[in-house]
Each structure stands twice: as structure tokens, then as C-alpha cells.
Design a protein around this motif. Structure first.
Motif, PDB file in Angstrom:
ATOM      1  N   ARG A  48       2.153 -11.853 -16.463  1.00 20.72           N
ATOM      2  CA  ARG A  48       2.315 -11.650 -15.025  1.00 20.72           C
ATOM      3  C   ARG A  48       2.845 -10.250 -14.704  1.00 20.72           C
ATOM      4  N   LEU A  49       2.276  -9.653 -13.679  1.00 27.26           N
ATOM      5  CA  LEU A  49       2.849  -8.463 -13.063  1.00 27.26           C
ATOM      6  C   LEU A  49       3.754  -9.015 -11.972  1.00 27.26           C
ATOM      7  N   GLN A  50       5.014  -9.161 -12.294  1.00 26.09           N
ATOM      8  CA  GLN A  50       5.963  -9.840 -11.410  1.00 26.09           C
ATOM      9  C   GLN A  50       6.250  -9.044 -10.149  1.00 26.09           C
ATOM     10  N   GLN A  51       6.265  -7.712 -10.278  1.00 27.18           N
ATOM     11  CA  GLN A  51       6.555  -6.877  -9.110  1.00 27.18           C
ATOM     12  C   GLN A  51       5.955  -5.501  -9.318  1.00 27.18           C
ATOM     13  N   LEU A  52       5.276  -4.991  -8.294  1.00 22.20           N
ATOM     14  CA  LEU A  52       4.792  -3.619  -8.278  1.00 22.20           C
ATOM     15  C   LEU A  52       5.023  -3.064  -6.884  1.00 22.20           C
ATOM     16  N   GLY A  70      -0.568 -12.658 -11.067  1.00 20.77           N
ATOM     17  CA  GLY A  70      -0.496 -13.407 -12.305  1.00 20.77           C
ATOM     18  C   GLY A  70      -0.099 -14.855 -12.143  1.00 20.77           C
ATOM     19  N   LYS A  71       0.375 -15.244 -10.988  1.00 28.12           N
ATOM     20  CA  LYS A  71       0.847 -16.595 -10.763  1.00 28.12           C
ATOM     21  C   LYS A  71       0.268 -17.085  -9.434  1.00 28.12           C
ATOM     22  N   ALA A  72      -0.027 -18.375  -9.342  1.00 30.37           N
ATOM     23  CA  ALA A  72      -0.547 -18.928  -8.092  1.00 30.37           C
ATOM     24  C   ALA A  72       0.369 -18.518  -6.947  1.00 30.37           C
ATOM     25  N   GLY A  73      -0.231 -18.050  -5.870  1.00 25.76           N
ATOM     26  CA  GLY A  73       0.532 -17.618  -4.706  1.00 25.76           C
ATOM     27  C   GLY A  73       0.877 -16.138  -4.705  1.00 25.76           C
ATOM     28  N   ASP A  74       0.741 -15.448  -5.836  1.00 22.34           N
ATOM     29  CA  ASP A  74       1.004 -14.008  -5.890  1.00 22.34           C
ATOM     30  C   ASP A  74      -0.040 -13.262  -5.081  1.00 22.34           C
ATOM     31  N   ARG A  75       0.365 -12.149  -4.517  1.00 21.76           N
ATOM     32  CA  ARG A  75      -0.542 -11.267  -3.790  1.00 21.76           C
ATOM     33  C   ARG A  75      -0.183  -9.827  -4.136  1.00 21.76           C
ATOM     34  N   LEU A  76      -1.195  -9.055  -4.448  1.00 23.62           N
ATOM     35  CA  LEU A  76      -1.024  -7.642  -4.747  1.00 23.62           C
ATOM     36  C   LEU A  76      -1.895  -6.863  -3.771  1.00 23.62           C
ATOM     37  N   ARG A  77      -1.291  -5.992  -2.992  1.00 18.66           N
ATOM     38  CA  ARG A  77      -2.008  -5.171  -2.018  1.00 18.66           C
ATOM     39  C   ARG A  77      -2.114  -3.739  -2.538  1.00 18.66           C
ATOM     40  N   LEU A  78      -3.273  -3.152  -2.321  1.00 16.04           N
ATOM     41  CA  LEU A  78      -3.545  -1.805  -2.798  1.00 16.04           C
ATOM     42  C   LEU A  78      -4.191  -0.998  -1.681  1.00 16.04           C
ATOM     43  N   LEU A  79      -3.714   0.220  -1.490  1.00 18.24           N
ATOM     44  CA  LEU A  79      -4.290   1.143  -0.517  1.00 18.24           C
ATOM     45  C   LEU A  79      -4.459   2.498  -1.191  1.00 18.24           C
ATOM     46  N   ILE A  80      -5.675   3.017  -1.148  1.00 15.49           N
ATOM     47  CA  ILE A  80      -5.956   4.354  -1.665  1.00 15.49           C
ATOM     48  C   ILE A  80      -6.634   5.120  -0.558  1.00 15.49           C
ATOM     49  N   SER A  99      -9.064  -0.132   0.157  1.00 20.19           N
ATOM     50  CA  SER A  99      -7.920  -1.013   0.298  1.00 20.19           C
ATOM     51  C   SER A  99      -8.347  -2.338  -0.279  1.00 20.19           C
ATOM     52  N   GLY A 100      -7.407  -3.098  -0.757  1.00 19.25           N
ATOM     53  CA  GLY A 100      -7.767  -4.375  -1.343  1.00 19.25           C
ATOM     54  C   GLY A 100      -6.553  -5.229  -1.601  1.00 19.25           C
ATOM     55  N   ARG A 101      -6.840  -6.420  -2.057  1.00 16.29           N
ATOM     56  CA  ARG A 101      -5.772  -7.335  -2.427  1.00 16.29           C
ATOM     57  C   ARG A 101      -6.293  -8.222  -3.547  1.00 16.29           C
ATOM     58  N   ALA A 102      -5.401  -8.708  -4.350  1.00 12.18           N
ATOM     59  CA  ALA A 102      -5.756  -9.621  -5.435  1.00 12.18           C
ATOM     60  C   ALA A 102      -4.667 -10.662  -5.539  1.00 12.18           C
ATOM     61  N   GLY A 103      -5.025 -11.838  -6.003  1.00 14.01           N
ATOM     62  CA  GLY A 103      -4.017 -12.884  -6.127  1.00 14.01           C
ATOM     63  C   GLY A 103      -4.496 -14.034  -6.978  1.00 14.01           C
ATOM     64  N   ARG A 104      -3.627 -14.952  -7.229  1.00 15.54           N
ATOM     65  CA  ARG A 104      -3.829 -16.197  -7.962  1.00 15.54           C
ATOM     66  C   ARG A 104      -4.458 -16.001  -9.329  1.00 15.54           C
ATOM     67  N   TYR A 105      -3.654 -15.796 -10.331  1.00 14.06           N
ATOM     68  CA  TYR A 105      -4.105 -15.587 -11.695  1.00 14.06           C
ATOM     69  C   TYR A 105      -4.911 -16.765 -12.221  1.00 14.06           C
ATOM     70  N   ALA A 106      -4.462 -17.994 -11.981  1.00 19.53           N
ATOM     71  CA  ALA A 106      -5.146 -19.176 -12.498  1.00 19.53           C
ATOM     72  C   ALA A 106      -6.550 -19.293 -11.910  1.00 19.53           C
TER      73      ALA A 106
END
Length: 135
Positions: A48-52, A70-80, A99-106
């Protein structure tokens, strides 16, 4: 090509299970003659990427990332937003914007938007904008 000054503090282990805690803080720096500033912090735990949290700027170019993955419910937001990619070096040209987002490792999910206004050349390869989602 530049005058890079930063503080990097880290701890962790490279052996399995991989774990790390890193903090990067740029102090007055220049790359390709342009000001470089910002900070990034990340916490990696096994699987898991716990925090970025990142906010980096090179002249008018900006990269921001915030969240977890990396975990259900996680959300990672990215802006370039990179109107001056050429400042990164000779393999980069034009401009890029994503821009994008990613989430839910499972059950991986990702989404990206805002296609580039012009094709982007990265290390000799040219591509257009990306827009879409994957689940």
C-alpha cells in the motif's frame, strides 16, 4: 543543467516487506535556468501507498499528488500541468496536461481527463492526449 538543493529524510526497509517513509523538500534550486521548488512526502507500507502528498513546481510546470492507494476506499489524485516540458531536458518537448485519480487496490480503478492541447514528445516518442477510465 541545474543547481539542485534539497533535503531528503527517509527511513524504511528495502527487503520484503517493503516499507518506507520519505520526505523531500527543495530549497532554492534551478533546473534549465528555471526555478524549482516544492515538497513531497510519502509513506509506503506492505502492499500500500499509505500516504502521498506532493506539490512540485518547475517554472510554470506543476505536479501535485495527494492521497493513498492500495486499500479499498483509498483515493489518489494526480494533477500535472506542464506547459514548459522542455525545461526537463532535451527528451521532452511541447506541453502536457493531465489529471486523474486511482483507487481501490482489490478492484483497481483509474480515471484520467483533460487531454493535452498539443501532442506531447517524451524522450523521443510523440503521443496525443489521454482520456478515459479503467476498472
Amino acid at each position: 543543467m541545474g543547481d539542485l538543493n534539497a533535503t531528503l529524510v527517509g527511513s524504511g526497509q528495502l527487503a520484503e516487506p517493503l516499507a518506507a517513509k520519505l520526505a523531500l523538500q527543495f530549497t532554492p534550486s534551478r533546473l534549465s535556468g528555471a526555478p524549482l521548488a516544492g515538497q513531497a512526502r510519502l509513506v509506503l507500507t506492505p502492499g500500500r501507498l499509505q500516504q502521498l502528498n506532493a506539490d512540485l513546481h518547475l517554472a510554470s510546470n506543476r505536479l501535485q499528488a495527494n492521497g493513498a492507494y492500495g486499500k479499498a476506499g483509498d483515493r489518489l489524485r494526480l494533477l500535472i500541468d506542464a506547459p514548459a516540458l522542455g525545461l526537463l531536458g532535451p527528451g521532452f518537448a511541447r506541453r502536457g496536461q493531465r489529471s486523474g485519480r486511482a483507487g481501490r487496490y482489490a478492484s483497481p480503478a483509474a480515471g484520467f481527463g483533460q487531454p493535452a492541447r498539443q501532442p506531447v514528445t517524451l524522450a523521443g516518442a510523440t503521443g496525443g492526449g489521454v482520456a478515459g477510465a479503467a476498472r
